[in-house]
Write a protein that holds these residues in place. Structure first.
Motif, PDB file in Angstrom:
ATOM      1  N   PRO A 348       0.809  -1.218   0.000  1.00  0.00           N
ATOM      2  CA  PRO A 348       0.000   0.000   0.000  1.00  0.00           C
ATOM      3  C   PRO A 348       0.843   1.270   0.000  1.00  0.00           C
ATOM      4  O   PRO A 348       0.321   2.355  -0.258  1.00  0.00           O
ATOM      5  CB  PRO A 348      -0.819  -0.121   1.291  1.00  0.00           C
ATOM      6  N   ARG A 349       2.141   1.150   0.284  1.00  0.00           N
ATOM      7  CA  ARG A 349       3.021   2.322   0.296  1.00  0.00           C
ATOM      8  C   ARG A 349       3.750   2.511  -1.030  1.00  0.00           C
ATOM      9  O   ARG A 349       4.535   3.458  -1.170  1.00  0.00           O
ATOM     10  CB  ARG A 349       4.069   2.190   1.416  1.00  0.00           C
ATOM     11  N   SER A 479      13.221   1.359  -6.585  1.00  0.00           N
ATOM     12  CA  SER A 479      12.578   2.617  -6.176  1.00  0.00           C
ATOM     13  C   SER A 479      11.751   2.465  -4.898  1.00  0.00           C
ATOM     14  O   SER A 479      11.175   3.444  -4.414  1.00  0.00           O
ATOM     15  CB  SER A 479      11.665   3.129  -7.304  1.00  0.00           C
ATOM     16  N   LYS A 480      11.672   1.262  -4.344  1.00  0.00           N
ATOM     17  CA  LYS A 480      10.777   0.997  -3.218  1.00  0.00           C
ATOM     18  C   LYS A 480      11.071   1.885  -2.014  1.00  0.00           C
ATOM     19  O   LYS A 480      10.159   2.453  -1.406  1.00  0.00           O
ATOM     20  CB  LYS A 480      10.878  -0.479  -2.829  1.00  0.00           C
ATOM     21  N   ARG A 481      12.356   2.053  -1.676  1.00  0.00           N
ATOM     22  CA  ARG A 481      12.693   2.869  -0.504  1.00  0.00           C
ATOM     23  C   ARG A 481      12.263   4.312  -0.713  1.00  0.00           C
ATOM     24  O   ARG A 481      11.697   4.942   0.186  1.00  0.00           O
ATOM     25  CB  ARG A 481      14.198   2.805  -0.231  1.00  0.00           C
ATOM     26  N   VAL A 482      12.499   4.837  -1.904  1.00  0.00           N
ATOM     27  CA  VAL A 482      12.111   6.218  -2.201  1.00  0.00           C
ATOM     28  C   VAL A 482      10.582   6.358  -2.163  1.00  0.00           C
ATOM     29  O   VAL A 482      10.047   7.329  -1.613  1.00  0.00           O
ATOM     30  CB  VAL A 482      12.669   6.640  -3.568  1.00  0.00           C
ATOM     31  N   ALA A 483       9.871   5.388  -2.745  1.00  0.00           N
ATOM     32  CA  ALA A 483       8.417   5.444  -2.754  1.00  0.00           C
ATOM     33  C   ALA A 483       7.850   5.471  -1.338  1.00  0.00           C
ATOM     34  O   ALA A 483       6.944   6.251  -1.025  1.00  0.00           O
ATOM     35  CB  ALA A 483       7.853   4.251  -3.520  1.00  0.00           C
ATOM     36  N   HIS A 484       8.375   4.624  -0.471  1.00  0.00           N
ATOM     37  CA  HIS A 484       7.889   4.576   0.910  1.00  0.00           C
ATOM     38  C   HIS A 484       8.200   5.872   1.652  1.00  0.00           C
ATOM     39  O   HIS A 484       7.388   6.343   2.461  1.00  0.00           O
ATOM     40  CB  HIS A 484       8.495   3.386   1.632  1.00  0.00           C
ATOM     41  N   ALA A 485       9.386   6.458   1.374  1.00  0.00           N
ATOM     42  CA  ALA A 485       9.740   7.731   2.012  1.00  0.00           C
ATOM     43  C   ALA A 485       8.801   8.842   1.553  1.00  0.00           C
ATOM     44  O   ALA A 485       8.380   9.693   2.353  1.00  0.00           O
ATOM     45  CB  ALA A 485      11.195   8.086   1.696  1.00  0.00           C
ATOM     46  N   LEU A 486       8.446   8.841   0.270  1.00  0.00           N
ATOM     47  CA  LEU A 486       7.525   9.858  -0.233  1.00  0.00           C
ATOM     48  C   LEU A 486       6.117   9.653   0.321  1.00  0.00           C
ATOM     49  O   LEU A 486       5.414  10.628   0.626  1.00  0.00           O
ATOM     50  CB  LEU A 486       7.500   9.829  -1.762  1.00  0.00           C
ATOM     51  N   ALA A 487       5.716   8.402   0.468  1.00  0.00           N
ATOM     52  CA  ALA A 487       4.416   8.135   1.078  1.00  0.00           C
ATOM     53  C   ALA A 487       4.379   8.658   2.509  1.00  0.00           C
ATOM     54  O   ALA A 487       3.363   9.212   2.957  1.00  0.00           O
ATOM     55  CB  ALA A 487       4.125   6.636   1.049  1.00  0.00           C
ATOM     56  N   ARG A 489       6.131  11.189   3.640  1.00  0.00           N
ATOM     57  CA  ARG A 489       6.039  12.651   3.545  1.00  0.00           C
ATOM     58  C   ARG A 489       4.606  13.084   3.286  1.00  0.00           C
ATOM     59  O   ARG A 489       4.128  14.075   3.848  1.00  0.00           O
ATOM     60  CB  ARG A 489       6.951  13.162   2.421  1.00  0.00           C
ATOM     61  N   GLN A 490       3.900  12.364   2.448  1.00  0.00           N
ATOM     62  CA  GLN A 490       2.501  12.681   2.173  1.00  0.00           C
ATOM     63  C   GLN A 490       1.667  12.577   3.448  1.00  0.00           C
ATOM     64  O   GLN A 490       0.795  13.424   3.709  1.00  0.00           O
ATOM     65  CB  GLN A 490       1.969  11.747   1.084  1.00  0.00           C
ATOM     66  N   ASP A 491       1.937  11.564   4.246  1.00  0.00           N
ATOM     67  CA  ASP A 491       1.230  11.416   5.519  1.00  0.00           C
ATOM     68  C   ASP A 491       1.503  12.595   6.440  1.00  0.00           C
ATOM     69  O   ASP A 491       0.595  13.125   7.091  1.00  0.00           O
ATOM     70  CB  ASP A 491       1.648  10.117   6.213  1.00  0.00           C
ATOM     71  N   ARG A 492       2.775  13.022   6.499  1.00  0.00           N
ATOM     72  CA  ARG A 492       3.134  14.140   7.386  1.00  0.00           C
ATOM     73  C   ARG A 492       2.489  15.438   6.914  1.00  0.00           C
ATOM     74  O   ARG A 492       2.039  16.249   7.730  1.00  0.00           O
ATOM     75  CB  ARG A 492       4.657  14.292   7.450  1.00  0.00           C
ATOM     76  N   LEU A 493       2.458  15.639   5.609  1.00  0.00           N
ATOM     77  CA  LEU A 493       1.826  16.843   5.075  1.00  0.00           C
ATOM     78  C   LEU A 493       0.343  16.879   5.427  1.00  0.00           C
ATOM     79  O   LEU A 493      -0.197  17.930   5.780  1.00  0.00           O
ATOM     80  CB  LEU A 493       2.003  16.893   3.553  1.00  0.00           C
ATOM     81  N   MET A 494      -0.313  15.731   5.336  1.00  0.00           N
ATOM     82  CA  MET A 494      -1.723  15.679   5.683  1.00  0.00           C
ATOM     83  C   MET A 494      -1.927  15.950   7.166  1.00  0.00           C
ATOM     84  O   MET A 494      -2.836  16.678   7.560  1.00  0.00           O
ATOM     85  CB  MET A 494      -2.281  14.307   5.308  1.00  0.00           C
ATOM     86  N   ALA A 495      -1.066  15.363   7.997  1.00  0.00           N
ATOM     87  CA  ALA A 495      -1.190  15.571   9.433  1.00  0.00           C
ATOM     88  C   ALA A 495      -0.985  17.038   9.801  1.00  0.00           C
ATOM     89  O   ALA A 495      -1.543  17.532  10.782  1.00  0.00           O
ATOM     90  CB  ALA A 495      -0.184  14.691  10.172  1.00  0.00           C
ATOM     91  N   ALA A 496      -0.173  17.738   9.000  1.00  0.00           N
ATOM     92  CA  ALA A 496       0.099  19.146   9.257  1.00  0.00           C
ATOM     93  C   ALA A 496      -0.979  20.062   8.688  1.00  0.00           C
ATOM     94  O   ALA A 496      -0.892  21.282   8.828  1.00  0.00           O
ATOM     95  CB  ALA A 496       1.462  19.525   8.676  1.00  0.00           C
ATOM     96  N   GLY A 497      -1.969  19.483   8.031  1.00  0.00           N
ATOM     97  CA  GLY A 497      -3.081  20.275   7.526  1.00  0.00           C
ATOM     98  C   GLY A 497      -2.956  20.714   6.098  1.00  0.00           C
ATOM     99  O   GLY A 497      -3.720  21.573   5.636  1.00  0.00           O
ATOM    100  N   ALA A 498      -2.021  20.121   5.339  1.00  0.00           N
ATOM    101  CA  ALA A 498      -1.909  20.457   3.918  1.00  0.00           C
ATOM    102  C   ALA A 498      -3.085  19.872   3.160  1.00  0.00           C
ATOM    103  O   ALA A 498      -3.750  18.949   3.633  1.00  0.00           O
ATOM    104  CB  ALA A 498      -0.586  19.910   3.359  1.00  0.00           C
ATOM    105  N   PRO A 499      -3.391  20.391   1.965  1.00  0.00           N
ATOM    106  CA  PRO A 499      -4.487  19.813   1.171  1.00  0.00           C
ATOM    107  C   PRO A 499      -4.268  18.331   0.947  1.00  0.00           C
ATOM    108  O   PRO A 499      -3.140  17.870   0.812  1.00  0.00           O
ATOM    109  CB  PRO A 499      -4.415  20.598  -0.155  1.00  0.00           C
ATOM    110  N   ALA A 500      -5.366  17.588   0.905  1.00  0.00           N
ATOM    111  CA  ALA A 500      -5.288  16.138   0.786  1.00  0.00           C
ATOM    112  C   ALA A 500      -4.582  15.725  -0.491  1.00  0.00           C
ATOM    113  O   ALA A 500      -4.786  16.299  -1.549  1.00  0.00           O
ATOM    114  CB  ALA A 500      -6.682  15.534   0.811  1.00  0.00           C
TER     115      ALA A 500
END
Length: 512
Positions: A348-349, A479-487, A489-500
Motif C-alpha cells: 500500500p506504500r 525505487s521501493k525505498r524512495v516510494a515509501h519515504a515519499l508516502a 512525507r505525504q502522511d506528514r503533510l496531511m497531518a500538518a493540515g496540507a491539502p489532501a
C-alpha cells in the motif's frame, strides 16, 4: 406488445451502470450515472451508501420510462469487498470503506496476522491479510471509531445493500464473504465464528447465499421508488469483477478473466483450492467453483487522470497518439502504483513512477506508457498465478477498456496471450442481468454473448517487451525505498493540515 426483460445494475468505483436485457440476452437499453468517491485522507477511499440507492432508482426509472418492457427479475452487483456498517435497522453509521484501494488498515493487518498466524489465515481463509481484506477494515472501525462500532449490527456491500433496499432481506453472497478475511472459512464456506466473534462480537453477520440465488422479491415501497413491479425476484448478487466474469462466460476451469476498468481485475477458475500469499484465493461466483484472483489498484484510473491533465481530449485522440508512439513508448517506463498496489506485491506504500522522461516526450508517449504499465502488471500477476499452480487455458477480456482495441492489443503483446473478446463487454450489469434471467429461464451465456473476435499477440514484439518487463520488475525493487519515504512525507503533510493528496485519481468514467 411489451417485451419480458431483466434489469441489471452495477455500482462501480467511478459510475453506476444499468442495463435492460430481454430474456434472449439482447440489450434493450443501457444507462450510466457518474460519481466520485471521497478521499478524506491519503489511503482512505469512501462512499456514501445513499448514493448507491439513489443511482439505482435513477437508472431503473430511466430504463423503464418508455414503458415497452415488463421487468421479470432484477440483478445487482457492485465494487468490493467493501465495508458498510449499519445499525440494526439498516441505517448506515458512516460512509462505506471501499475495497483494496483503501489502505487504512495497515496496523490491523499486522496485528491480526500476528494474532492468528499468517500460515493459518492463508490455510483457512484462502488469502493473506492485505488492504483487500474486508475483515481488517471492520477491525479498523472497531479500533478507531468505537462510538460507531458500538452501534454496528450489520455488514453490507454495494450488491447486498441494493438487495436489502429492494427486498428487506439481509443476505450476502458466498464469494463476497470469502473476501472478508479473516471472518470467513473457505473450506466450510461459512463464517468462522471464533475469529468473527473476537473481531466483531456484536456484528450480526448476514446469512450466505450464492450470487444467483434469490434474495427476496421487490417490496411495494421499493417498487414505488424505483418504478419496478412489486413481487419480482431480486438475486443476491456479488462483487463486480465476478459478475463481469459471468457476463462473458469466463467461469470454466482454466479461464482467466481480465476486467479493464478503473482498476484491473484478474479472475482465474481452478479445479481445486489454490493459495498464494501474494494473491486472493476465493470461492467462485457459481457453486462448486474456486478462483485464484488478483488486481491492480489503478489502471483506467491512470488513463482518466492523464486525460484530465492533458485538458480532457477525446479518448480516441489519445489512443491515436499512443498508437503512433509505438511499442516501448519512446523509451518511457511507468510504474502504475498510483494508489499503492494490490497483487502481487501487496504494497500500500508503493507509488507511481515515470522513468526515462525527456523534454522530447509527448502526451502520446505518456499515455502509451500508462497502457503498457498496466499490461506489465497483468503479466506479473499471470506469472504469479501460474507459479501457484494455476493452469491458464483461455483469457477473456471485458469492460470499458476493451473499446478501441489498442489496450487489449498491448496486453496481448506484453503477456504473449491471446484474448477472447465477446460481443457484449458491458460487464457487471450484464452479468447481473444474466443471473437474474436464470431465476425463471434456462439462459445460456454462450447464446447471450457469443465471441466477437480474438486478439492475438504479435510475436515480433516479444523480445522488446521481455526486456521492458525485466526493467519494470527491477524499477519497483530499486525505487521501493524512495516510494515509501515519499508516502511518509505525504502522511506528514496531511497531518500538518496540507491539502489532501489523493491516492486515487478522480475519474468521471473509464476508457482506455
Amino acid at each position: 406488445m411489451k417485451v419480458a426483460a431483466v434489469l441489471g445494475v452495477d455500482i462501480g468505483t467511478s459510475s453506476s451502470k444499468g442495463v435492460l436485457v430481454d430474456t434472449d440476452g439482447r440489450v434493450v437499453r443501457s444507462a450510466t450515472r457518474s460519481h466520485e468517491v471521497s478521499r478524506p485522507r491519503p489511503g482512505w477511499v469512501e462512499m456514501d451508501a445513499d448514493v448507491w440507492w439513489q443511482e439505482f432508482v435513477a437508472l431503473s426509472r430511466e430504463l423503464l420510462a418508455p414503458g415497452d418492457a415488463d421487468v421479470v427479475a432484477v440483478g445487482v452487483s457492485g465494487m468490493g469487498p467493501c465495508v458498510l456498517l449499519t445499525d440494526a435497522a439498516g441505517i448506515p453509521l458512516r460512509p462505506a470503506i471501499l475495497y483494496g484501494v483503501d489502505t487504512r488498515s495497515t496496523q490491523q493487518i499486522a496485528r491480526l496476522t500476528e494474532r492468528f498466524g499468517a500460515e493459518e489465515i492463508l490455510r483457512r481463509c484462502g488469502s493473506a491479510l492485505s488492504s483487500q481484506a474486508a475483515g481488517a477494515k471492520v477491525a479498523w472501525v472497531a479500533d478507531n471509531e468505537p462510538e460507531f462500532f458500538a452501534r454496528a449490527r450489520r455488514l453490507f456491500m454495494p450488491s447486498s445493500w441494493l438487495a436489502w433496499k429492494l427486498t428487506d432481506h439481509y443476505v450476502l453472497d458466498q464469494h463476497s464473504a470469502s473476501q472478508c478475511t479473516p471472518l470467513y472459512d473457505t473450506e466450510s464456506q461459512d463464517w468462522y465464528a471464533p475469529w468473527a466473534t473476537e473481531i466483531a462480537p456484536d456484528l450480526d453477520l448476514p446469512p450466505l447465499r450464492w450470487p444467483g440465488e434469490v434474495a427476496g422479491t421487490v417490496t411495494s415501497r421499493a417498487a414505488a421508488e424505483a418504478g419496478l413491479p412489486a413481487g419480482v425476484p431480486v438475486i443476491t448478487g456479488t462483487i463486480d469483477a465476478w459478475s463481469e466474469a459471468i457476463s462473458v462466460g469466463a467461469q470454466g476451469v482454466g479461464d482467466l478473466m481480465l476486467m479493464y476498468g478503473t482498476t484491473m481485475f484478474l479472475v482465474h477458475t481452478v479445479t481445486a483450492r489454490l493459495t498464494n500469499p501474494s494473491l486472493w484465493g476465493t470461492v467462485g461466483a457459481l457453486p462448486r467453483t474456486r478462483n485464484l484472483a488478483g488486481g491492480l489498484a489503478t489502471s483506467g484510473a491512470i488513463t482518466a487522470w492523464l486525460r484530465e491533465l492533458f485538458g480532457s481530449p477525446d479518448y480516441p485522440e489519445l489512443l491515436r497518439l499512443a498508437e503512433a508512439s509505438g511499442p516501448g513508448a519512446q523509451g518511457l517506463l511507468l510504474l502504475p502504483y498510483f494508489a499503492g498496489e494490490r497483487t502481487p506485491i501487496l504494497d500500500p506504500r508503493a507509488r507511481g513512477f515515470v522513468a526515462g522522461l525527456t523534454v522530447s516526450h509527448t502526451r502520446g508517449d505518456l499515455y502509451r506508457a500508462a497502457l503498457e504499465a498496466t499490461a506489465l502488471g497483468v503479466r506479473h500477476n499471470i506469472e504469479t498465478i501460474e507459479a501457484s499452480g494455476g493452469d491458464i487455458r483461455r483469457v477473456v477480456a471485458v469492460g470499458g477498456g476493451t473499446q478501441g482495441g489498442l489496450w487489449t492489443q498491448i496486453v496481448s503483446d506484453v503477456t504473449g496471450r491471446a484474448q477472447v473478446i465477446p460481443s457484449q463487454t458491458i460487464g457487471a450489469s450484464y452479468g447481473a442481468a444474466f443471473l437474474a434471467a436464470r431465476t425463471g429461464w434456462p439462459a445460456s451465456i454462450e447464446a447471450w454473448n457469443p465471441v466477437k473476435e480474438i486478439r492475438q499477440p504479435r510475436a515480433e514484439l516479444a523480445a522488446d517487451y521481455d526486456e521492458l518487463y525485466e526493467l519494470y520488475r527491477e524499477l519497483y525493487t530499486s525505487s521501493k525505498r524512495v516510494a515509501h519515504a515519499l508516502a511518509a512525507r505525504q502522511d506528514r503533510l496531511m497531518a500538518a493540515g496540507a491539502p489532501a493528496v489523493s491516492d486515487t485519481p478522480r475519474t468521471e468514467g473509464v476508457a482506455p
